[in-house]
Scaffold this motif. Structure first.
Motif, PDB file in Angstrom:
ATOM      1  N   UNK A 189      -3.524   0.893  -9.824  1.00  0.00           N
ATOM      2  CA  UNK A 189      -2.915   2.225 -10.011  1.00  0.00           C
ATOM      3  C   UNK A 189      -3.532   2.974 -11.202  1.00  0.00           C
ATOM      4  N   UNK A 190      -4.852   2.858 -11.356  1.00  0.00           N
ATOM      5  CA  UNK A 190      -5.539   3.520 -12.480  1.00  0.00           C
ATOM      6  C   UNK A 190      -5.393   5.037 -12.405  1.00  0.00           C
ATOM      7  N   UNK A 191      -5.104   5.554 -11.203  1.00  0.00           N
ATOM      8  CA  UNK A 191      -4.973   7.001 -11.023  1.00  0.00           C
ATOM      9  C   UNK A 191      -3.602   7.537 -11.449  1.00  0.00           C
ATOM     10  N   UNK A 192      -2.675   6.615 -11.737  1.00  0.00           N
ATOM     11  CA  UNK A 192      -1.311   6.969 -12.168  1.00  0.00           C
ATOM     12  C   UNK A 192      -0.575   7.852 -11.154  1.00  0.00           C
ATOM     13  N   UNK A 193      -0.908   7.717  -9.886  1.00  0.00           N
ATOM     14  CA  UNK A 193      -0.201   8.462  -8.834  1.00  0.00           C
ATOM     15  C   UNK A 193       1.133   7.775  -8.548  1.00  0.00           C
ATOM     16  N   UNK A 194       2.030   8.482  -7.877  1.00  0.00           N
ATOM     17  CA  UNK A 194       3.271   7.877  -7.402  1.00  0.00           C
ATOM     18  C   UNK A 194       3.001   7.306  -6.017  1.00  0.00           C
ATOM     19  N   UNK A 195       3.045   5.989  -5.918  1.00  0.00           N
ATOM     20  CA  UNK A 195       2.757   5.327  -4.645  1.00  0.00           C
ATOM     21  C   UNK A 195       4.027   5.251  -3.809  1.00  0.00           C
ATOM     22  N   UNK A 196       3.906   5.566  -2.537  1.00  0.00           N
ATOM     23  CA  UNK A 196       5.048   5.497  -1.634  1.00  0.00           C
ATOM     24  C   UNK A 196       4.515   5.108  -0.263  1.00  0.00           C
ATOM     25  N   UNK A 197       5.423   4.813   0.666  1.00  0.00           N
ATOM     26  CA  UNK A 197       4.962   4.445   1.996  1.00  0.00           C
ATOM     27  C   UNK A 197       6.115   3.970   2.830  1.00  0.00           C
ATOM     28  N   UNK A 198       5.842   3.611   4.074  1.00  0.00           N
ATOM     29  CA  UNK A 198       6.914   3.233   4.987  1.00  0.00           C
ATOM     30  C   UNK A 198       7.224   1.749   4.946  1.00  0.00           C
ATOM     31  N   UNK A 199       6.262   0.945   4.504  1.00  0.00           N
ATOM     32  CA  UNK A 199       6.526  -0.484   4.403  1.00  0.00           C
ATOM     33  C   UNK A 199       7.398  -0.723   3.167  1.00  0.00           C
ATOM     34  N   UNK A 200       8.392  -1.623   3.269  1.00  0.00           N
ATOM     35  CA  UNK A 200       9.262  -1.825   2.111  1.00  0.00           C
ATOM     36  C   UNK A 200       8.494  -2.145   0.845  1.00  0.00           C
ATOM     37  N   UNK A 201       7.403  -2.860   0.975  1.00  0.00           N
ATOM     38  CA  UNK A 201       6.673  -3.268  -0.223  1.00  0.00           C
ATOM     39  C   UNK A 201       5.551  -2.305  -0.591  1.00  0.00           C
ATOM     40  N   UNK A 202       5.469  -1.140   0.069  1.00  0.00           N
ATOM     41  CA  UNK A 202       4.361  -0.235  -0.230  1.00  0.00           C
ATOM     42  C   UNK A 202       4.280   0.024  -1.728  1.00  0.00           C
ATOM     43  N   UNK A 203       3.136  -0.182  -2.270  1.00  0.00           N
ATOM     44  CA  UNK A 203       2.952   0.081  -3.685  1.00  0.00           C
ATOM     45  C   UNK A 203       3.362  -1.055  -4.597  1.00  0.00           C
ATOM     46  N   UNK A 204       3.774  -2.181  -4.038  1.00  0.00           N
ATOM     47  CA  UNK A 204       4.229  -3.274  -4.909  1.00  0.00           C
ATOM     48  C   UNK A 204       3.369  -4.525  -4.832  1.00  0.00           C
ATOM     49  N   UNK A 205       2.635  -4.699  -3.744  1.00  0.00           N
ATOM     50  CA  UNK A 205       1.812  -5.903  -3.573  1.00  0.00           C
ATOM     51  C   UNK A 205       0.338  -5.494  -3.532  1.00  0.00           C
ATOM     52  N   UNK A 206      -0.564  -6.413  -3.866  1.00  0.00           N
ATOM     53  CA  UNK A 206      -1.988  -6.042  -3.874  1.00  0.00           C
ATOM     54  C   UNK A 206      -2.442  -5.369  -2.572  1.00  0.00           C
ATOM     55  N   UNK A 207      -2.047  -5.939  -1.433  1.00  0.00           N
ATOM     56  CA  UNK A 207      -2.550  -5.431  -0.157  1.00  0.00           C
ATOM     57  C   UNK A 207      -1.752  -4.245   0.385  1.00  0.00           C
ATOM     58  N   UNK A 208      -0.720  -3.837  -0.347  1.00  0.00           N
ATOM     59  CA  UNK A 208       0.070  -2.688   0.120  1.00  0.00           C
ATOM     60  C   UNK A 208      -0.006  -1.509  -0.855  1.00  0.00           C
ATOM     61  N   UNK A 209      -0.725  -1.699  -1.954  1.00  0.00           N
ATOM     62  CA  UNK A 209      -0.818  -0.623  -2.935  1.00  0.00           C
ATOM     63  C   UNK A 209      -1.966   0.298  -2.558  1.00  0.00           C
ATOM     64  N   UNK A 210      -1.619   1.266  -1.743  1.00  0.00           N
ATOM     65  CA  UNK A 210      -2.590   2.221  -1.208  1.00  0.00           C
ATOM     66  C   UNK A 210      -1.844   3.531  -0.992  1.00  0.00           C
ATOM     67  N   UNK A 211      -2.521   4.626  -1.232  1.00  0.00           N
ATOM     68  CA  UNK A 211      -1.873   5.931  -1.089  1.00  0.00           C
ATOM     69  C   UNK A 211      -2.830   6.920  -0.432  1.00  0.00           C
ATOM     70  N   UNK A 212      -2.419   7.449   0.718  1.00  0.00           N
ATOM     71  CA  UNK A 212      -3.264   8.428   1.404  1.00  0.00           C
ATOM     72  C   UNK A 212      -3.007   9.807   0.809  1.00  0.00           C
ATOM     73  N   UNK A 213      -3.567  10.022  -0.361  1.00  0.00           N
ATOM     74  CA  UNK A 213      -3.354  11.282  -1.084  1.00  0.00           C
ATOM     75  C   UNK A 213      -4.593  11.550  -1.926  1.00  0.00           C
ATOM     76  N   UNK A 214      -4.968  12.824  -2.025  1.00  0.00           N
ATOM     77  CA  UNK A 214      -6.099  13.223  -2.881  1.00  0.00           C
ATOM     78  C   UNK A 214      -5.968  12.648  -4.281  1.00  0.00           C
ATOM     79  N   UNK A 215      -4.720  12.566  -4.747  1.00  0.00           N
ATOM     80  CA  UNK A 215      -4.450  12.074  -6.097  1.00  0.00           C
ATOM     81  C   UNK A 215      -5.048  10.686  -6.331  1.00  0.00           C
TER      82      UNK A 215
END
Ligand SMILES: [Ca+2]
Ligand SMILES: [Ca+2]
Ligand SMILES: [Ca+2]
Length: 579
Positions: free
Chosen positions: A526-552
């Motif tokens: 999360x070096x970009x300091x964006x707010x990570x969100x998503x539909x999977x309960x763990x979105x943004x919390x685990x290595x393989x789920x920390x992804x954000x489809x946003x320009x940010x």
């Protein structure tokens, strides 16, 4: 609303005794497991074909022919395993025995049915788009509608009046000296050009040509050079090599580390960015990277002397000159000047660069003394990255018939050992994907693809089905068999990134991003300091789920030339009949 950190507790058995929480868990698991996870581009007839089924139990599944509705295969998924990289329990449904081309409906108990396709060339279009992405990132050229379609744009960055930055000043070329270094590819989401990153990229594309010449000889993808008599893969690589060639100071052989604006531009189209550009500091890493790439290019173009008279010889001399400069300047490590804030691509470990460049210069000259750095490497090889290039020297030597048999065997064994390690990760993984904790770094999707290249290099030495299966698993991962059920390549698959960190895609008037780009992918930094969100309960919390489809999110959703190159290579490899 669920807090972001409570998802791991869903697997705490003590908590499951509480009825309310138990109901929430069921709800969460249902939401999380709406669909099986699968390569959204499909499979070749004889490939291994796996689905990841979310949930804690083995479940029955069946595959129906989509047009006739007839059930063609029934089975049961494997025992469930936990994948720590995503915090999920999953099982595997294997329908590899189905080898007839067609479209199928896969039904897994309790989940939404999905469609999968078995086709003769499932990745051909993807391959062509992944390599055409380089055309879309060309500097110094207008993209015409007949080649670029809706993504046509004006030329940006002629790069004919570049200034020497104070950090790169020499007697012959003092600060402010003006030079021309046109063409090349924009590196990533920004408009700068970096030697070491464009070097490994060019090298990987030349390696693809070398390993899959039959595939490329008659293959074109509608670029301005598609009607000439050179394979398009070489035309595209030449666009960058012509720039790279100009990054060497002919007075001493030193190579500038990068050509850059002082600071990243705003979100503008290339022609709107007109800030002065500079060549910055000559470095040992750039010189060695340059030597390796130019040596390989020289060998490649001997076959095309008619089309490119004298080019092979020119690149040979440039490679040798860069090596000599590096020998005289072994400790010129990149240091970002105070007035420059664009990408550093700094690397303090150069033993691998010496080994790689030495291997290529040995193949160019047959002078065995160039092999000394590679022979002195002590660490086992691993999949290549821009900063860790030792494996590339091994790949080059593994098929070098002039090498004495004992040494060649040693080189081959080093590749095979690294491949065995990757196969073991594949086997151990609940997802049957050779992606472990340490692989979820910036550009994790390219880590997957570079591991697949290593597997292919081992396959070339001694083919075995397990190597191909692990390669397929890694490609499946980036094309949808991942926790986010996302194809990480723009424009391909049912769900793919839309808001990539890529200036032209963000600044143009077209809604769809430029197609064929592999985004960096999930990683927990999360070096970009964006707010990570998503539909999977763990979105943004685990290595393989920390992804954000946003320009940010430049930390997970940027694109880069060095990430696309291994995707090009792997899709070319899997377009061959392997076994
Ligand atoms: Ca061509
Ligand atoms: Ca290095
Ligand atoms: Ca756009």
């Amino acid at each position: 609303m669920r807090g972001r950190t409570d998802y791991p507790l869903l697997f705490d058995r003590k908590l499951q005794a509480k009825p309310l929480l138990s109901a929430l868990i069921k709800l969460a698991e249902t939401q999380a497991s709406a669909k099986p996870k699968v390569n959204q581009l499909g499979f070749a007839p004889h490939a291994q074909k796996l689905l990841v089924v979310p949930g804690r139990q083995a479940v029955p599944f069946q595959v129906n022919n989509q047009s006739s509705g007839k059930t063609v295969l029934q089975g049961q998924s494997s025992a469930a395993k936990f994948w720590p990289e995503s915090g999920e329990w999953v099982s595997i449904a294997d329908f590899s025995t189905l080898t007839t081309q067609g479209r199928y409906q896969v039904e897994v108990a309790g989940l939404t049915p999905i469609t999968v396709e078995i086709a003769a060339e499932p990745y051909a279009q993807l391959h062509d788009a992944a390599v055409k992405a380089y055309y879309f990132n060309r500097a110094s050229m207008a993209l015409e509608p007949r080649f670029a379609g809706p993504w046509a744009r004006a030329a940006g960055h002629p790069d004919t009046q570049i200034q020497v930055h104070a950090s790169a000043a020499s007697d012959h070329r003092p600060a402010g000296f003006e030079l021309s270094a046109a063409k090349g590819w924009y590196d990533a989401g920004d408009y700068n050009k970096y030697v070491v990153n464009s070097g490994i990229t060019s090298f990987t594309l030349l390696q693809a040509w070398q390993d899959f010449a039959d595939f490329y000889r008659d293959r074109s993808w509608n670029i301005p050079e598609s009607t000439n008599d050179l394979p398009d893969i070489l035309d595209e690589t030449l666009w960058n090599l012509q720039w790279l060639s100009a990054m060497q100071d002919p007075n001493d052989g030193g190579v500038y580390h990068k050509l850059t604006e002082l600071n990243f531009s705003g979100t503008l189209m290339p022609d709107q960015v007109t800030a002065q550009r500079y060549v910055v500091q000559k470095t040992t890493a750039a010189a060695l990277n340059f030597a390796a790439v130019m040596a390989k290019a020289s060998r490649t173009f001997t076959e095309f002397e008619t089309q490119l008279p004298g080019l092979s010889q020119q690149y040979r001399q440039q490679a040798l000159l860069a090596w000599q400069w590096a020998k005289q300047h072994p400790d010129s490590i990149y240091q970002q000047p105070k007035d420059v804030s664009t990408g550093a691509y700094g690397d303090k470990q150069l033993a691998d660069e010496w080994a790689w460049a030495g291997a290529e210069l040995y193949l160019l000259t047959n002078d065995r003394s160039y092999l000394q750095p590679l022979l002195a490497l002590e660490t086992p090889i691993k999949a290549a990255s821009w900063a860790n290039v030792g494996a590339l020297g091994y790949f080059a030597l593994a098929s070098a018939t002039q090498l004495e048999p004992a040494l060649r065997k040693k080189v081959q064994q080093a590749i095979q050992q690294a491949a065995t390690q990757i196969m073991a990760e594949h086997q151990a993984s609940a997802y049957q994907v050779a992606m472990s904790k340490n692989d979820f770094v910036w550009g994790s999707n390219a880590v997957a693809m570079n591991k697949a290249i290593l597997l292919y290099q081992a396959w070339k030495i001694a083919p075995q089905p397990e190597l191909q299966q692990a390669m397929q698993g890694l490609l499946d991962y980036v094309l949808g068999r991942n926790p986010l059920q996302l194809s990480y390549v723009t424009g391909f698959g049912q769900h793919s990134p839309l808001n990539i960190h890529h200036r032209p895609s963000a600044a143009d008037a077209v809604q769809a991003p430029i197609p064929g780009w592999l985004v960096g992918g999930a990683q927990p930094g999360k070096q970009d300091k964006c707010t990570y969100y998503g539909t999977l309960p763990a979105a943004g919390t685990q290595p393989a789920t920390t992804y954000l489809d946003d320009w940010c999110s430049y930390a997970t959703n940027e694109v880069a030339i060095n990430w696309n190159a291994p995707l090009v290579y792997v899709t070319a490899a899997l377009s061959q009949q392997m076994l």
